[in-house]
Design an enzyme around this catalytic site. Structure first.
Site, short mmCIF file in Angstrom:
data_model
loop_
_atom_site.label_atom_id
_atom_site.label_comp_id
_atom_site.label_asym_id
_atom_site.label_seq_id
_atom_site.Cartn_x
_atom_site.Cartn_y
_atom_site.Cartn_z
N LYS A 19 -19.66 -2.29 -12.54
CA LYS A 19 -18.76 -3.44 -12.57
C LYS A 19 -19.04 -4.38 -11.40
O LYS A 19 -19.18 -5.59 -11.59
CB LYS A 19 -17.30 -2.93 -12.53
CG LYS A 19 -16.25 -4.01 -12.59
CD LYS A 19 -14.95 -3.49 -13.15
CE LYS A 19 -14.14 -2.66 -12.17
NZ LYS A 19 -13.58 -3.46 -11.07
N SER A 20 -19.14 -3.83 -10.19
CA SER A 20 -19.37 -4.68 -9.01
C SER A 20 -20.68 -5.46 -9.14
O SER A 20 -20.75 -6.65 -8.80
CB SER A 20 -19.45 -3.81 -7.75
OG SER A 20 -18.22 -3.19 -7.51
N ARG A 24 -21.45 -9.69 -9.65
CA ARG A 24 -22.29 -10.41 -8.69
C ARG A 24 -23.49 -11.05 -9.38
O ARG A 24 -23.92 -12.14 -9.00
CB ARG A 24 -22.73 -9.45 -7.57
CG ARG A 24 -21.56 -9.14 -6.60
CD ARG A 24 -21.81 -7.89 -5.80
NE ARG A 24 -20.82 -7.64 -4.76
CZ ARG A 24 -19.61 -7.10 -4.95
NH1 ARG A 24 -19.20 -6.79 -6.17
NH2 ARG A 24 -18.79 -6.89 -3.93
N GLY A 91 -9.71 -8.23 -9.25
CA GLY A 91 -9.68 -8.55 -7.82
C GLY A 91 -11.03 -9.06 -7.34
O GLY A 91 -11.12 -9.95 -6.49
N ARG A 119 -1.19 -8.88 -5.79
CA ARG A 119 -2.11 -8.25 -4.83
C ARG A 119 -2.36 -9.18 -3.64
O ARG A 119 -2.37 -10.40 -3.78
CB ARG A 119 -3.43 -7.88 -5.53
CG ARG A 119 -3.19 -6.79 -6.57
CD ARG A 119 -4.46 -6.41 -7.29
NE ARG A 119 -5.41 -5.75 -6.41
CZ ARG A 119 -6.64 -5.40 -6.79
NH1 ARG A 119 -7.04 -5.65 -8.03
NH2 ARG A 119 -7.45 -4.81 -5.95
N SER A 164 -13.45 -3.72 3.20
CA SER A 164 -13.33 -4.22 1.83
C SER A 164 -14.54 -5.07 1.49
O SER A 164 -14.80 -6.09 2.12
CB SER A 164 -12.05 -5.06 1.69
OG SER A 164 -12.17 -5.93 0.58
N GLN A 166 -14.78 -6.80 -1.12
CA GLN A 166 -14.32 -8.07 -1.68
C GLN A 166 -14.10 -9.09 -0.57
O GLN A 166 -14.48 -10.25 -0.70
CB GLN A 166 -13.05 -7.86 -2.50
CG GLN A 166 -13.32 -7.02 -3.75
CD GLN A 166 -12.09 -6.74 -4.58
OE1 GLN A 166 -10.97 -7.09 -4.20
NE2 GLN A 166 -12.27 -6.08 -5.71
N ASP A 312 -12.58 3.91 -5.30
CA ASP A 312 -12.08 3.86 -6.68
C ASP A 312 -12.03 5.24 -7.33
O ASP A 312 -11.49 5.40 -8.43
CB ASP A 312 -12.96 2.92 -7.53
CG ASP A 312 -12.80 1.47 -7.09
OD1 ASP A 312 -11.76 1.13 -6.52
OD2 ASP A 312 -13.73 0.68 -7.33
N LYS A 339 -4.34 -1.63 -5.02
CA LYS A 339 -5.34 -1.76 -6.08
C LYS A 339 -4.64 -2.30 -7.34
O LYS A 339 -3.55 -2.84 -7.25
CB LYS A 339 -6.03 -0.41 -6.33
CG LYS A 339 -6.88 0.04 -5.15
CD LYS A 339 -8.08 -0.85 -4.98
CE LYS A 339 -8.90 -0.47 -3.77
NZ LYS A 339 -9.94 -1.46 -3.48
C1 S3P Z 1 -15.14 -3.98 -5.27
C2 S3P Z 1 -14.67 -3.56 -4.06
C3 S3P Z 1 -13.57 -2.58 -3.92
C4 S3P Z 1 -13.31 -1.81 -5.20
C5 S3P Z 1 -13.29 -2.72 -6.40
C6 S3P Z 1 -14.62 -3.46 -6.53
C7 S3P Z 1 -16.24 -4.97 -5.29
O1 S3P Z 1 -12.40 -3.28 -3.57
O2 S3P Z 1 -12.09 -1.12 -5.12
O3 S3P Z 1 -13.06 -1.98 -7.58
O4 S3P Z 1 -16.83 -5.19 -6.36
O5 S3P Z 1 -16.52 -5.55 -4.24
P1 S3P Z 1 -12.02 -3.64 -2.06
O6 S3P Z 1 -13.01 -4.59 -1.55
O7 S3P Z 1 -10.65 -4.25 -2.14
O8 S3P Z 1 -12.01 -2.33 -1.35
#
Ligand code: S3P
Length: 425
Positions: A19-20, A24, A91, A119, A164, A166, A312, A339
């Site tokens: 997913k991440s 990107r 998020g 959030r 984080s 994100q 996660d 989360k």
């Molecule tokens: C993610 C970072 C994580 C993770 C989320 C995906 C990302 O969150 O929990 O599912 O893709 O950068 P945080 O940056 O809030 O820890």
């Protein structure tokens, strides 16, 4: 949806794309010149939200079910959206796109679903404001909807109070548009997909321990990206394979980036059998096949710098701990409260309902495993990772486990229940 104690899980499985990394690939492809071709993209609701936001920003993206084609328009190529951008439940979309939008020469409004609107966004509002961005919370509660007016930005050296990816990625992306270099230092290293992939697109990004530095205005060029399988999705099959007697599952093509593979280290500490086979690098990311076999487990401690590498996976680690002999202590995991749902409270409440001896703490939980675990009715709270964790618990517990609002797995793994059923033969 109902789950019952099942017979051995056997066979091979390819979990969907990470997913991440999928998010990107679309974002950086949009900011690059030329076409980016993405294979094994995760067709989950979160990543589709990212596609729809960039389409509203004037990027042509072809998604016909096979490879995704992103026709990038360069760093300055985004266009004023006619409409509010909707990040849905994501998020990652909300926080990363905010960094990009902060450096544009237009204004826009960014929102999402009820979960996103509760959030915390102050964690990105603060560093972006220090860079000179104009970003405000519409309702003044530090949450979305966010109003972002593109502004000239200056580089900063940011000490993030949270580990984080994100937040780190948001600031680094704003750094693409800033005057001078931008750095982010974290209390513990979070996932580094942004650093790896942006440098593959041609950006100058360097990492020194827990600090990542980016230099502005690179020329980004479209890439071919093959997305590895998501270790966060693989985690449910690792757990099911460990817990269900007689199981042996081969998970093919799983991303094992060291900033994401904490679950493997925890399983090892618990005495679980997972073999890593055929290690290789795919699109700049370490990948392997993982062979999991049913194992008897013991309790362990999960804390400190390990936490961001399995953030996660903590709900499913709590499930593993419930079936392990002895005590498992999880500390420094307060991020779980913010989360998609409050995952600490929900795990404590729902595992208790299944007969598990579990106590919530300020920043984690203590699980005294090994007691009989029985089925119960649990609510997903529309959180995909809660639903999948309890599906696994339901395969190992006595009696029937009913998950309410189980469909939310479409956020990260639309085929999850079908894949789980297929392994049951
Ligand atoms: C993610 C970072 C994580 C993770 C989320 C995906 C990302 O969150 O929990 O599912 O893709 O950068 P945080 O940056 O809030 O820890």
């Amino acid at each position: 949806m109902d789950f019952k104690k099942c017979g051995p899980l056997r066979g091979e499985i390819m979990v969907p794309g990470d997913k991440s990394i999928s998010h990107r690939a679309v974002m950086f492809g949009a900011l690059a010149e030329g076409t980016t071709e993405i294979t094994d993209f995760l067709q989950g609701a979160d990543c589709l939200s990212t596609i729809s936001c960039f389409q509203k920003l004037g990027i042509s993206i072809e998604n016909t079910g096979g490879a995704i084609l992103v026709h990038g328009r360069g760093l300055q190529g985004l266009q004023t959206p006619q409409d509010t951008l909707d990040a849905g439940n994501s998020g990652t979309t909300t926080r990363l796109i905010s960094g990009i939008l902060a450096g544009q020469d237009f204004s826009c409004r960014l929102t999402g679903d009820a979960s996103i609107k509760s959030r915390p966004m102050d964690r990105i509002i603060r560093p972006l404001s220090l860079m000179g961005a104009s970003i405000t919370s519409e309702r003044g509660n530090s949450c979305a909807p966010l109003l972002i007016k593109g502004s000239p930005l200056k580089g900063i050296a940011y000490q993030s109070p949270v580990a984080s990816a994100q937040v780190k990625s948001c600031v680094l992306l704003a750094g693409l548009y800033a005057e001078g270099q931008t750095s982010v230092t974290e209390p513990a290293l979070s996932r580094d997909h942004t650093e790896r992939m942006l440098s593959g697109f041609g950006a100058r990004v360097e990492s020194f321990g827990k600090t990542a530095v980016i230099w502005p205005r690179p020329r980004l060029t479209g890439q071919k990206i093959q997305v590895p399988g998501d270790i966060s999705s693989a985690a449910y099959f690792l757990a099911a394979g460990l817990l269900v007697a007689g199981s042996e599952i081969l998970l093919k093509n799983v991303g094992v980036n060291p900033t994401r593979d904490g679950i493997l280290r925890v399983i090892e500490a618990m005495g679980g059998s997972v073999q890593s086979l055929n290690p290789r690098i795919v699109s700049g990311e370490p990948v392997a096949d993982l062979l999991v076999r049913h194992s008897s487990l013991r309790g362990t401690t999960v804390q400190g710098d390990l936490i961001p590498t399995l953030i996660d996976e903590i709900p499913v680690i709590a499930v593993l701990a419930s079936f392990a002999e002895g005590t498992t202590v999880i500390r420094n995991a307060q991020e779980l409260k913010v989360k998609e749902s409050n995952r600490l409270d929900i795990m404590v409440e729902s595992l208790s309902a299944m007969g598990v001896d579990i106590t919530g703490t300020d920043d984690g939980m203590i699980i005294r495993g090994g007691r009989p675990v029985h089925g119960a009715q649990v609510h997903s709270r529309l959180d995909h990772r809660i639903a999948m964790s309890f599906a696994v618990a339901g395969l190992a517990a006595e009696g029937t486990t009913t998950i309410l609002e189980a469909d939310c797995v479409n956020i990260s793994y639309p085929e999850f229940y079908r894949d789980l059923e297929r392994l049951q033969g």
